[in-house]
Design a protein around this motif. Structure first.
Motif, PDB file in Angstrom:
ATOM      1  N   VAL A   1       0.866  -1.181   0.000  1.00  0.00           N
ATOM      2  CA  VAL A   1       0.000   0.000   0.000  1.00  0.00           C
ATOM      3  C   VAL A   1       0.899   1.226   0.000  1.00  0.00           C
ATOM      4  O   VAL A   1       1.861   1.311   0.763  1.00  0.00           O
ATOM      5  CB  VAL A   1      -0.948   0.011   1.216  1.00  0.00           C
ATOM      6  CG1 VAL A   1      -1.690   1.332   1.307  1.00  0.00           C
ATOM      7  CG2 VAL A   1      -1.932  -1.154   1.120  1.00  0.00           C
ATOM      8  N   GLN A   2       0.559   2.189  -0.866  1.00  0.00           N
ATOM      9  CA  GLN A   2       1.383   3.379  -1.065  1.00  0.00           C
ATOM     10  C   GLN A   2       0.738   4.595  -0.402  1.00  0.00           C
ATOM     11  O   GLN A   2      -0.416   4.904  -0.664  1.00  0.00           O
ATOM     12  CB  GLN A   2       1.553   3.645  -2.566  1.00  0.00           C
ATOM     13  CG  GLN A   2       2.195   2.487  -3.316  1.00  0.00           C
ATOM     14  CD  GLN A   2       2.015   2.590  -4.819  1.00  0.00           C
ATOM     15  OE1 GLN A   2       0.923   2.834  -5.305  1.00  0.00           O
ATOM     16  NE2 GLN A   2       3.095   2.406  -5.559  1.00  0.00           N
ATOM     17  N   SER A   3       1.512   5.296   0.404  1.00  0.00           N
ATOM     18  CA  SER A   3       0.929   6.386   1.187  1.00  0.00           C
ATOM     19  C   SER A   3       0.674   7.644   0.370  1.00  0.00           C
ATOM     20  O   SER A   3      -0.019   8.542   0.832  1.00  0.00           O
ATOM     21  CB  SER A   3       1.829   6.724   2.387  1.00  0.00           C
ATOM     22  OG  SER A   3       3.021   7.372   1.988  1.00  0.00           O
ATOM     23  N   TYR A   4       1.212   7.737  -0.838  1.00  0.00           N
ATOM     24  CA  TYR A   4       0.954   8.959  -1.600  1.00  0.00           C
ATOM     25  C   TYR A   4      -0.417   8.956  -2.273  1.00  0.00           C
ATOM     26  O   TYR A   4      -0.864   9.973  -2.791  1.00  0.00           O
ATOM     27  CB  TYR A   4       2.067   9.256  -2.585  1.00  0.00           C
ATOM     28  CG  TYR A   4       2.223   8.373  -3.818  1.00  0.00           C
ATOM     29  CD1 TYR A   4       1.621   7.131  -3.942  1.00  0.00           C
ATOM     30  CD2 TYR A   4       3.012   8.810  -4.885  1.00  0.00           C
ATOM     31  CE1 TYR A   4       1.794   6.356  -5.060  1.00  0.00           C
ATOM     32  CE2 TYR A   4       3.198   8.042  -6.012  1.00  0.00           C
ATOM     33  CZ  TYR A   4       2.587   6.812  -6.102  1.00  0.00           C
ATOM     34  OH  TYR A   4       2.760   6.033  -7.219  1.00  0.00           O
ATOM     35  N   LEU A   5      -1.127   7.822  -2.237  1.00  0.00           N
ATOM     36  CA  LEU A   5      -2.452   7.755  -2.839  1.00  0.00           C
ATOM     37  C   LEU A   5      -3.528   8.109  -1.818  1.00  0.00           C
ATOM     38  O   LEU A   5      -3.499   7.634  -0.688  1.00  0.00           O
ATOM     39  CB  LEU A   5      -2.715   6.361  -3.392  1.00  0.00           C
ATOM     40  CG  LEU A   5      -1.824   5.898  -4.554  1.00  0.00           C
ATOM     41  CD1 LEU A   5      -2.214   4.486  -4.974  1.00  0.00           C
ATOM     42  CD2 LEU A   5      -1.916   6.855  -5.734  1.00  0.00           C
ATOM     43  N   TYR A   6      -4.497   8.907  -2.226  1.00  0.00           N
ATOM     44  CA  TYR A   6      -5.602   9.274  -1.340  1.00  0.00           C
ATOM     45  C   TYR A   6      -6.371   8.032  -0.873  1.00  0.00           C
ATOM     46  O   TYR A   6      -6.876   7.983   0.239  1.00  0.00           O
ATOM     47  CB  TYR A   6      -6.583  10.205  -2.060  1.00  0.00           C
ATOM     48  CG  TYR A   6      -6.018  11.518  -2.539  1.00  0.00           C
ATOM     49  CD1 TYR A   6      -5.148  12.267  -1.745  1.00  0.00           C
ATOM     50  CD2 TYR A   6      -6.368  12.034  -3.789  1.00  0.00           C
ATOM     51  CE1 TYR A   6      -4.645  13.477  -2.187  1.00  0.00           C
ATOM     52  CE2 TYR A   6      -5.875  13.242  -4.233  1.00  0.00           C
ATOM     53  CZ  TYR A   6      -5.012  13.959  -3.433  1.00  0.00           C
ATOM     54  OH  TYR A   6      -4.507  15.159  -3.883  1.00  0.00           O
ATOM     55  N   ARG A   7      -6.472   7.045  -1.722  1.00  0.00           N
ATOM     56  CA  ARG A   7      -7.326   5.894  -1.468  1.00  0.00           C
ATOM     57  C   ARG A   7      -6.768   4.950  -0.412  1.00  0.00           C
ATOM     58  O   ARG A   7      -7.483   4.046   0.043  1.00  0.00           O
ATOM     59  CB  ARG A   7      -7.549   5.111  -2.765  1.00  0.00           C
ATOM     60  CG  ARG A   7      -6.274   4.561  -3.404  1.00  0.00           C
ATOM     61  CD  ARG A   7      -6.581   3.648  -4.594  1.00  0.00           C
ATOM     62  NE  ARG A   7      -7.193   2.410  -4.171  1.00  0.00           N
ATOM     63  CZ  ARG A   7      -7.848   1.589  -4.995  1.00  0.00           C
ATOM     64  NH1 ARG A   7      -7.943   1.885  -6.272  1.00  0.00           N
ATOM     65  NH2 ARG A   7      -8.381   0.466  -4.535  1.00  0.00           N
ATOM     66  N   SER A   8      -5.508   5.098  -0.009  1.00  0.00           N
ATOM     67  CA  SER A   8      -4.833   4.066   0.774  1.00  0.00           C
ATOM     68  C   SER A   8      -5.455   3.833   2.150  1.00  0.00           C
ATOM     69  O   SER A   8      -5.474   2.700   2.641  1.00  0.00           O
ATOM     70  CB  SER A   8      -3.351   4.393   0.909  1.00  0.00           C
ATOM     71  OG  SER A   8      -2.727   4.320  -0.360  1.00  0.00           O
ATOM     72  N   ASP A   9      -5.967   4.872   2.778  1.00  0.00           N
ATOM     73  CA  ASP A   9      -6.599   4.690   4.088  1.00  0.00           C
ATOM     74  C   ASP A   9      -7.819   3.778   3.969  1.00  0.00           C
ATOM     75  O   ASP A   9      -8.008   2.858   4.781  1.00  0.00           O
ATOM     76  CB  ASP A   9      -6.998   6.043   4.671  1.00  0.00           C
ATOM     77  CG  ASP A   9      -7.588   5.909   6.067  1.00  0.00           C
ATOM     78  OD1 ASP A   9      -6.889   5.398   6.955  1.00  0.00           O
ATOM     79  OD2 ASP A   9      -8.755   6.311   6.266  1.00  0.00           O
ATOM     80  N   GLN A  10      -8.630   4.003   2.937  1.00  0.00           N
ATOM     81  CA  GLN A  10      -9.794   3.143   2.707  1.00  0.00           C
ATOM     82  C   GLN A  10      -9.357   1.734   2.310  1.00  0.00           C
ATOM     83  O   GLN A  10      -9.988   0.743   2.705  1.00  0.00           O
ATOM     84  CB  GLN A  10     -10.684   3.738   1.614  1.00  0.00           C
ATOM     85  CG  GLN A  10     -11.964   2.950   1.350  1.00  0.00           C
ATOM     86  CD  GLN A  10     -12.868   2.869   2.567  1.00  0.00           C
ATOM     87  OE1 GLN A  10     -13.170   3.893   3.184  1.00  0.00           O
ATOM     88  NE2 GLN A  10     -13.293   1.658   2.936  1.00  0.00           N
ATOM     89  N   ASP A  11      -8.256   1.644   1.568  1.00  0.00           N
ATOM     90  CA  ASP A  11      -7.745   0.322   1.191  1.00  0.00           C
ATOM     91  C   ASP A  11      -7.377  -0.498   2.427  1.00  0.00           C
ATOM     92  O   ASP A  11      -7.623  -1.719   2.473  1.00  0.00           O
ATOM     93  CB  ASP A  11      -6.521   0.457   0.279  1.00  0.00           C
ATOM     94  CG  ASP A  11      -6.894   0.853  -1.136  1.00  0.00           C
ATOM     95  OD1 ASP A  11      -8.037   0.590  -1.553  1.00  0.00           O
ATOM     96  OD2 ASP A  11      -6.038   1.424  -1.841  1.00  0.00           O
TER      97      ASP A  11
END
Length: 305
Positions: free
Chosen positions: A160-170
């Motif tokens: 999981v990559q922290s620069y993506l907005y979606r990562s918390d939901q992922d």
């Protein structure tokens, strides 16, 4: 200035002329300092040495964006050969792979067939396989495949990559699967529509994801060279009494060797990400784009004997 540096190296990572030159003259420019060789056989003595020093390894055969079934099947067999070599030599090593190298962009059926072959072989030897994350367009399909396979193959991780907005939901979506996750910042050029534009926000989100995954009780690999991220993790696990067998630090082969050794001496599990193969150029440029300080580490590693 940091954004300019990142864009510059990401641009270079896609330059086909430089890629061809890198393959031809790689050893002259220090490729052997950042990759484990062109074959798994060449990487084995290096893995053995790292294991002797108390470090674990994950190997990755470099290459991505395969567009023929024949090539995807050959990449699959290379992963299987890596697993067999690790088992034969009794190495403390895992395997990482990219789904685009196994046919993700060709068909779902092909990539699933190839992943099944790899995971069946890995299961025979109790070797963990981690699915690397690629650009944001492939994030969703990658995580869907991970979820589909995880129920059958428990020794499977992903990134999981922290620069993506979606990562918390992922992280929320992955939590029911008891995931083994490698948490990273991310190293592809992305639009501000899908990714945080500032390093500070990426760093803050990485800390958030580390804390969330660890407190959810899931095994977490913290893949970062940043002292601030490392120190944050060490304080976090101390504050919450998280045992050392629930997480590990990961760093790139050839970079921050002293830090790797120091962490291992302190009793932390440290895993070295060792790529091998001819297609090292794009990988190296993305690492330089990911963190400007990597440039200094790389140059020191390349030119020191």
């Amino acid at each position: 200035m940091e954004a300019i540096s990142k864009n510059f190296f990401l641009y270079l990572s896609n330059n086909k002329v430089l890629d061809r030159l890198a393959k031809r003259f790689g050893a002259n420019f220090g490729a052997d300092k950042i990759v484990g060789g062109e074959t798994i056989s060449q990487a084995i003595p290096l893995i053995q040495q790292l294991n002797h020093e108390g470090l674990h390894v994950t190997v990755d055969h470099l290459g991505e964006f395969v567009y023929s079934e024949e090539e995807a099947k050959e990449r699959t067999q290379e992963c299987i050969r890596s697993i067999q070599a690790i088992a034969h030599h009794g190495l403390q090593s895992e395997v990482s792979l990219k789904l685009t190298s196994l046919g993700l962009d060709i068909s779902h059926e092909l990539v699933m067939e190839n992943m099944e072959l790899i995971l069946q072989e890995a299961g025979k030897h109790d070797i963990t396989v981690t699915i690397d994350m690629e650009d944001s367009a492939r994030c969703g399909p990658t995580l869907d495949i991970y979820k589909e396979l995880k129920a059958t193959y428990p020794n499977l991780g992903t990134v999981v990559q922290s620069y993506l907005y979606r990562s918390d939901q992922d992280l929320d979506d992955l939590s029911p699967y008891d995931p083994y996750l490698r948490l990273v910042k991310g190293a592809y050029k992305e639009s501000g529509k899908v990714a945080f534009p500032e390093k500070r926000l990426v760093d803050d989100n990485l800390k958030h994801l580390i804390k969330k995954n660890l407190l959810n009780g899931h095994y977490t690999a913290i893949a970062s060279h940043d002292d601030a991220i490392i120190d944050f993790t060490k304080q976090l696990v101390q504050d919450h009494n998280i045992p050392n067998d629930r997480f590990e630090f990961q760093m790139l082969y050839g970079m921050r060797n002293e830090t790797q050794a120091k962490l291992a001496e302190e009793g932390y599990k440290v895993r070295v990400y060792m790529p091998y193969g001819e297609d090292w150029y794009g990988y190296f440029m993305r690492r330089l784009a990911e963190r400007p300080a990597n440039i200094a580490f790389a140059m020191k590693g390349i030119f020191s004997k």
